[in-house]
Enzyme design. Structure first.
Site, mmCIF file in Angstrom:
data_model
loop_
_atom_site.group_PDB
_atom_site.id
_atom_site.type_symbol
_atom_site.label_atom_id
_atom_site.label_comp_id
_atom_site.label_asym_id
_atom_site.label_seq_id
_atom_site.Cartn_x
_atom_site.Cartn_y
_atom_site.Cartn_z
ATOM 1 N N HIS A 187 22.022 -8.709 26.239
ATOM 2 C CA HIS A 187 20.651 -8.741 26.738
ATOM 3 C C HIS A 187 19.940 -9.913 26.043
ATOM 4 O O HIS A 187 18.958 -9.747 25.348
ATOM 5 C CB HIS A 187 19.956 -7.397 26.490
ATOM 6 C CG HIS A 187 18.773 -7.139 27.383
ATOM 7 N ND1 HIS A 187 18.629 -5.991 28.137
ATOM 8 C CD2 HIS A 187 17.658 -7.872 27.641
ATOM 9 C CE1 HIS A 187 17.483 -6.020 28.808
ATOM 10 N NE2 HIS A 187 16.871 -7.158 28.515
ATOM 11 N N GLU A 189 20.930 -9.215 33.652
ATOM 12 C CA GLU A 189 20.160 -10.252 34.353
ATOM 13 C C GLU A 189 20.641 -11.670 34.043
ATOM 14 O O GLU A 189 19.929 -12.460 33.403
ATOM 15 C CB GLU A 189 18.670 -10.095 34.058
ATOM 16 C CG GLU A 189 18.133 -8.751 34.522
ATOM 17 C CD GLU A 189 16.616 -8.612 34.387
ATOM 18 O OE1 GLU A 189 15.955 -9.552 33.924
ATOM 19 O OE2 GLU A 189 16.098 -7.554 34.767
ATOM 20 N N ASN A 211 18.039 -3.829 38.516
ATOM 21 C CA ASN A 211 16.749 -3.902 37.840
ATOM 22 C C ASN A 211 15.727 -4.316 38.895
ATOM 23 O O ASN A 211 15.883 -5.358 39.541
ATOM 24 C CB ASN A 211 16.779 -4.925 36.707
ATOM 25 C CG ASN A 211 17.713 -4.521 35.569
ATOM 26 O OD1 ASN A 211 18.280 -3.435 35.583
ATOM 27 N ND2 ASN A 211 17.860 -5.390 34.590
ATOM 28 N N TYR A 236 11.573 -4.707 39.911
ATOM 29 C CA TYR A 236 10.166 -4.710 39.515
ATOM 30 C C TYR A 236 9.216 -5.061 40.647
ATOM 31 O O TYR A 236 8.114 -4.556 40.715
ATOM 32 C CB TYR A 236 9.948 -5.721 38.376
ATOM 33 C CG TYR A 236 10.577 -5.284 37.077
ATOM 34 C CD1 TYR A 236 9.896 -4.439 36.212
ATOM 35 C CD2 TYR A 236 11.858 -5.689 36.726
ATOM 36 C CE1 TYR A 236 10.465 -4.007 35.023
ATOM 37 C CE2 TYR A 236 12.447 -5.265 35.542
ATOM 38 C CZ TYR A 236 11.748 -4.426 34.706
ATOM 39 O OH TYR A 236 12.317 -3.992 33.533
ATOM 40 N N GLU A 246 16.564 -0.653 35.322
ATOM 41 C CA GLU A 246 15.232 -1.015 34.823
ATOM 42 C C GLU A 246 14.261 -0.902 35.968
ATOM 43 O O GLU A 246 14.534 -1.392 37.080
ATOM 44 C CB GLU A 246 15.175 -2.465 34.300
ATOM 45 C CG GLU A 246 15.837 -2.674 32.973
ATOM 46 C CD GLU A 246 15.669 -4.103 32.460
ATOM 47 O OE1 GLU A 246 14.683 -4.791 32.825
ATOM 48 O OE2 GLU A 246 16.546 -4.532 31.704
#
Ligand code: FCB
Length: 474
Positions: free
Chosen positions: A130, A175, A303, A305, A377
């Site tokens: 990460h 990511e 993930n 958002y 996430e």
């Protein structure tokens, strides 16, 4: 007055038995103790010390002190009723020089954390990378250099040898888009380089590292669940104009197809290869690399958002760049701009579109039906205030509720979704934004380290308890 737990029972009932309920963090964002017990330096330790890289001039030296507070972190996860916790390993804490020399104290921290979680019935999901590359490897060229991928494969085996008897869920790289393009193209993230052609080599080597790590873990433990974490966004063209439609294809290609096609199909999408040829000859892509990258995996970690609306006419070069003087994160696509669609935004300026999560999950399942999906996430920053011992964060509560409802819609549509991890367990160091953005379900007083569960965390915990007791009682 509305009942703060309104809808929780109905929503909880929409999730299957055995669903993974978690929250996520990452090493540099929470651990602190950057000089402790033989840890090596990471690229983030160097980057934060360069003036102007982090908006509040802060760093991760202390962060939220997770290295020294295993008991507190595990108690927090437990207090929310979660059955899982996603955290990452700091590569330089385990391998200070990024090579085969192991720092036993670093391994011991993670081993103790895993034991403490398991003792409470909490399943660890471990991310190997990460973003905190050992500085020693950056000194040798970093991710644009092939050897970094080979060292990462070795690190995966070291980590698995130490923890694999107890850890069954592994995410190789988190990511790769951010690590490659924010790290080596825009320079918003460590190591802060602005070298567009090199960033494409970095993206390739991150994927090669993923493939090597996935293969190392699977050959050591065929029963292990192996995954890669990718950040996905629905991409919309700002208009029907050909330039805008082409911009949407390009951004969708890099963000949603480049890494996933490589991992799951063993190919890079042709159209994106053509776009990138404007600045690279791909000499870093050697025979056999894509076969290595196409390692069998079990779960695709999603993930999610926000969503993007793009134009071919320039404008804002990023939907989310920190005001730290970053360049474009879109190599060979610098003409593309990001425009607001008028949706409500979080404190990051990220547009909120829960239906986009259902859309991405459904699309990913249709495109890659052989893997299960997990949301690893999802969350939102808002400017929380501690007010007489309580943090009222109705916007985050809404955000989590709506995105869980979007997950349930995907389940209804037949998507094999196995888990959901809120980002983040607790407020922490948000990269170039330092401590100015709060994503936690738990509020952290950054002076004293004191934790207070936010209203959103209480709501999420209630939902999880309902879902688990409904189902586990059956
Ligand atoms: C993701 C990162 C995570 C955190 C959230 C807000 O891109 O993986 O570390 O910064 O965004």
């Amino acid at each position: 007055m509305t009942n703060e737990f309104e809808g929780a029972a109905a929503l909880a009932a929409r999730f299957p038995t055995g669903f993974t309920w978690g929250a996520a963090t990452s090493s540099y964002q929470v651990e602190g103790a950057t000089d402790a017990d033989g840890r090596g330096r990471s690229i983030w330790d160097s980057f934060v010390n360069e003036p102007g890289r982090v908006v509040d001039g802060s760093n991760g030296d202390t962060a939220i002190d997770s290295y020294r507070n295993i008991a507190g972190d595990v108690a927090t996860v437990k207090s929310l009723g979660l059955n899982s916790y996603r955290f990452s390993l700091s590569w330089p804490r385990i391998c200070p020089d990024g090579d085969g020399r192991i720092n036993p104290a670093g391994l011991r921290y993670y081993s103790d954390l895993v034991d403490a979680l398991l003792a409470e019935g909490i399943t660890p999901w471990v991310t190997l990378y990460h973003w905190d590359l050992p500085q020693a490897l950056e000194d040798k060229g970093g991710w644009p250099v092939r050897d970094t991928a080979l060292r990462f494969g070795d690190f995966a085996l070291i980590a698995h040898t130490a923890l694999g008897d107890r850890v069954k869920h592994w995410i190789t790289v988190n990511e790769p888009w951010c690590a490659a393009f924010l790290g080596y193209a825009s320079g918003e993230h460590a190591p802060g380089r602005r070298e567009p052609a090199e960033s494409i080599a970095a993206a390739h080597h991150l994927m090669l590292g993923h493939g090597l790590a996935a293969r190392a873990i699977k050959s050591a433990d065929p029963e292990a669940t192996v995954s890669i974490g990718i950040n996905f966004y629905p991409v919309h063209a700002a208009s029907d104009a050909p330039g805008d439609v082409d911009a949407a294809r390009r951004v969708d290609g890099v963000q949603n197809r480049w890494f996933t096609d490589a991992a799951l199909r063993g190919t890079y999408p042709e159209d994106v290869v053509e776009d990138f040829k404007a600045i690279t000859d791909f000499d870093f892509n050697r025979d056999g690399d894509l076969e290595t990258i196409n390692a069998p995996i079990d779960v695709l970690s999603v993930n999610y958002y926000s969503r993007f609306t793009v134009t071919g006419n320039g404008g804002s070069a990023s939907a989310s760049a920190a005001p730290t003087g970053a360049g474009s994160a879109w190599p060979a696509n610098e003409h593309i701009g990001f425009v607001p669609a008028g949706l409500p935004v979080t404190d990051m300026g990220w547009e909120i579109e829960p239906a986009g999560l259902t859309e991405m999950l459904t699309r990913l399942h249709a495109a890659y039906p052989e893997v299960a999906l997990a949301v690893t996430e999802n969350g939102a920053a808002f400017p929380d205030k501690l007010d007489e011992g309580r943090v009222r964060d109705p916007e985050r509560l809404d955000y989590v509720q709506q995105h869980l409802s979007a997950c349930a819609d995907a389940l209804d549509a037949g998507v094999p979704l196995v888990g959901y991890f809120a980002w983040s367990l607790a407020d922490n160091f948000e990269w170039a934004w330092g401590y100015t953005k709060r994503f936690g379900l738990v509020y952290v007083d950054f002076e004293t380290g004191e934790r207070t569960v936010k209203d959103s965390g209480r709501w999420y915990g209630d939902l999880v308890r309902r879902a688990r007791s409904n189902r586990e009682a059956e």
